[in-house]
Design a protein around this motif. Structure first.
Motif, PDB file in Angstrom:
ATOM      1  N   ASP A   1      24.869  70.234  94.000  1.00 42.61           N
ATOM      2  CA  ASP A   1      24.061  70.658  95.137  1.00 42.61           C
ATOM      3  C   ASP A   1      22.782  69.839  95.238  1.00 42.61           C
ATOM      4  N   ALA A   2      22.179  69.560  94.069  1.00 40.70           N
ATOM      5  CA  ALA A   2      20.967  68.742  94.069  1.00 40.70           C
ATOM      6  C   ALA A   2      21.260  67.339  94.571  1.00 40.70           C
ATOM      7  N   ALA A   3      22.470  66.855  94.263  1.00 37.74           N
ATOM      8  CA  ALA A   3      22.838  65.499  94.701  1.00 37.74           C
ATOM      9  C   ALA A   3      22.920  65.399  96.215  1.00 37.74           C
ATOM     10  N   ARG A   4      23.147  66.539  96.870  1.00 37.72           N
ATOM     11  CA  ARG A   4      23.262  66.523  98.326  1.00 37.72           C
ATOM     12  C   ARG A   4      21.975  66.993  99.000  1.00 37.72           C
ATOM     13  N   SER A   5      20.959  67.189  98.216  1.00 37.24           N
ATOM     14  CA  SER A   5      19.732  67.767  98.759  1.00 37.24           C
ATOM     15  C   SER A   5      18.984  66.783  99.638  1.00 37.24           C
ATOM     16  N   ALA A   6      18.021  67.340 100.391  1.00 32.60           N
ATOM     17  CA  ALA A   6      17.186  66.495 101.249  1.00 32.60           C
ATOM     18  C   ALA A   6      16.377  65.505 100.421  1.00 32.60           C
ATOM     19  N   LYS A   7      15.942  65.936  99.249  1.00 28.61           N
ATOM     20  CA  LYS A   7      15.173  65.029  98.401  1.00 28.61           C
ATOM     21  C   LYS A   7      16.009  63.840  97.969  1.00 28.61           C
ATOM     22  N   ARG A   8      17.293  64.088  97.678  1.00 30.10           N
ATOM     23  CA  ARG A   8      18.181  62.984  97.313  1.00 30.10           C
ATOM     24  C   ARG A   8      18.251  61.962  98.433  1.00 30.10           C
ATOM     25  N   GLU A   9      18.350  62.464  99.663  1.00 27.60           N
ATOM     26  CA  GLU A   9      18.429  61.567 100.810  1.00 27.60           C
ATOM     27  C   GLU A   9      17.151  60.737 100.940  1.00 27.60           C
ATOM     28  N   ILE A  10      16.018  61.363 100.688  1.00 25.91           N
ATOM     29  CA  ILE A  10      14.744  60.653 100.799  1.00 25.91           C
ATOM     30  C   ILE A  10      14.619  59.580  99.715  1.00 25.91           C
ATOM     31  N   VAL A  11      14.969  59.942  98.480  1.00 22.22           N
ATOM     32  CA  VAL A  11      14.894  58.969  97.379  1.00 22.22           C
ATOM     33  C   VAL A  11      15.866  57.822  97.616  1.00 22.22           C
ATOM     34  N   ALA A  12      17.081  58.143  98.073  1.00 22.84           N
ATOM     35  CA  ALA A  12      18.076  57.100  98.345  1.00 22.84           C
ATOM     36  C   ALA A  12      17.579  56.161  99.443  1.00 22.84           C
ATOM     37  N   ALA A  13      16.998  56.730 100.495  1.00 23.91           N
ATOM     38  CA  ALA A  13      16.478  55.906 101.589  1.00 23.91           C
ATOM     39  C   ALA A  13      15.328  55.024 101.106  1.00 23.91           C
ATOM     40  N   PHE A  14      14.485  55.571 100.229  1.00 24.39           N
ATOM     41  CA  PHE A  14      13.369  54.790  99.692  1.00 24.39           C
ATOM     42  C   PHE A  14      13.886  53.598  98.887  1.00 24.39           C
ATOM     43  N   LEU A  15      14.889  53.815  98.054  1.00 22.78           N
ATOM     44  CA  LEU A  15      15.445  52.717  97.255  1.00 22.78           C
ATOM     45  C   LEU A  15      16.052  51.647  98.155  1.00 22.78           C
ATOM     46  N   ALA A  16      16.783  52.096  99.172  1.00 22.95           N
ATOM     47  CA  ALA A  16      17.408  51.133 100.088  1.00 22.95           C
ATOM     48  C   ALA A  16      16.349  50.311 100.821  1.00 22.95           C
ATOM     49  N   ALA A  17      15.295  50.967 101.301  1.00 33.13           N
ATOM     50  CA  ALA A  17      14.229  50.262 102.018  1.00 33.13           C
ATOM     51  C   ALA A  17      13.472  49.325 101.086  1.00 33.13           C
ATOM     52  N   SER A  18      13.264  49.761  99.854  1.00 36.24           N
ATOM     53  CA  SER A  18      12.564  48.921  98.875  1.00 36.24           C
ATOM     54  C   SER A  18      13.366  47.662  98.581  1.00 36.24           C
ATOM     55  N   ARG A  19      14.653  47.820  98.365  1.00 44.42           N
ATOM     56  CA  ARG A  19      15.498  46.666  98.040  1.00 44.42           C
ATOM     57  C   ARG A  19      15.550  45.659  99.190  1.00 44.42           C
ATOM     58  N   SER A  20      15.619  46.171 100.403  1.00 42.54           N
ATOM     59  CA  SER A  20      15.747  45.282 101.565  1.00 42.54           C
ATOM     60  C   SER A  20      14.401  44.753 102.048  1.00 42.54           C
TER      61      SER A  20
END
Length: 290
Positions: free
Chosen positions: A175-194
């Motif tokens: 459930d935590a893996a699907r949480s809103a916070k997960r989405e935010i952290v994932a988006a941050f990593l993607a934006a940082s890498r690019s």
């Protein structure tokens, strides 16, 4: 010749199970095929005159091959920075090309032992992984497992129990893996890498802090183009990012989020503290959106 014919027949009879054991141990269809082939070569050089349980004996041979491969994998140099390890492919329908799907196929296809479990298994030691897979998935006794890893049955039981707790913890954290916070952290990593500065700004609170860096513009500038080797993970069940070297976590990035914005990024690189963290890397279905 008679002994070789007997071995060929027994190997063909149990090949589906051997392939399933190797796949669950290694997480890669191609490596599983290599392991089964190596097991066949070893079996061909062995004295099979005293073998009373061909299925158990062949499973032991495959398990030892897989254990050697897992231990060798842990000593390889790290993959190039910024590249996530490939996700294990799902087993294909040709696992049993001439027969109906057996219990091993069902185990391989079950959601509870799918890609997410493979990601968890990759965090275990070779001995833990072997004990858990052989006992919990293929019902091999701890006496037999202990003989394979040169430990007592009690020690093998402890290894499986330790691995089982990690697997259950990962399932409970879904459930935590699907949480809103997960989405935010994932988006941050993607934006940082690019290096997407605008996307980073959108994710950061205007007063965001990262160590000594303060303010959204400064934090975004600091992380733009970075985080190349950081991976999305659950740390003690909470979405975070982890940088590892040769399979060992070296730094954990935790995020404080308020009203959908990142307010603080903290980095923990103390080895004694990292050792006590429960880290589960997220796989293909849960990794950052690109």
């Amino acid at each position: 010749m008679v002994e070789q014919d007997w071995l060929s027949e027994r190997f063909a009879e149990h090949q589906g199970r051997l392939q399933a054991v190797a796949y669950r141990m290694l997480g890669s269809p191609s490596e599983a095929e290599d392991a089964v082939q190596e097991a066949w070569l070893r079996a061909g050089r062995a004295d099979t005159g005293q073998v009373e349980n061909p299925a158990g004996w062949l499973t032991t041979v495959v398990a030892r091959v897989c254990l050697n491969m897992l231990e060798a994998r842990r000593t390889r140099p790290e993959e190039s920075a910024g590249t996530l390890p490939p996700e294990p492919a799902a087993p294909h329908a040709g696992l049993h090309p001439t027969s109906q799907a057996g219990p091993e196929d069902e185990a391989l296809l079950a959601d509870s032992v799918g890609v997410a479990l493979m990601v968890v298994l990759d965090t275990l030691t070779p001995a833990e992984r072997l004990a858990f897979v052989l006992h919990d998935v293929f019902a091999v006794s701890f006496d037999e497992i202990g003989a394979i890893i040169d430990r007592s049955p009690a020690a093998a039981r402890q290894l499986a129990s330790r691995a089982r707790r990690r697997v259950r913890g990962a399932a409970g954290a879904s459930d935590a893996a699907r949480s809103a916070k997960r989405e935010i952290v994932a988006a941050f990593l993607a934006a940082s890498r690019s290096g997407d500065f605008a996307a980073l700004l959108e994710l950061l609170d205007p007063d965001a802090v990262a160590g000594e860096v303060r303010g959204a513009h400064a934090v975004a500038a600091f992380f733009a183009g970075r985080a190349q080797a950081a991976r999305l993970a659950l740390v003690d069940g909470v979405p975070a990012a982890v940088w590892s070297h040769r399979g060992r976590p070296k730094a954990v990035f935790t995020f404080a989020v308020s009203d959908g914005k990142i307010t603080r990024i903290a980095v923990d690189a103390a080895p004694d503290q990292l050792h006590d963290l429960d880290i589960v890397f997220l796989g293909a279905d849960d990794k950052e959106r690109r």
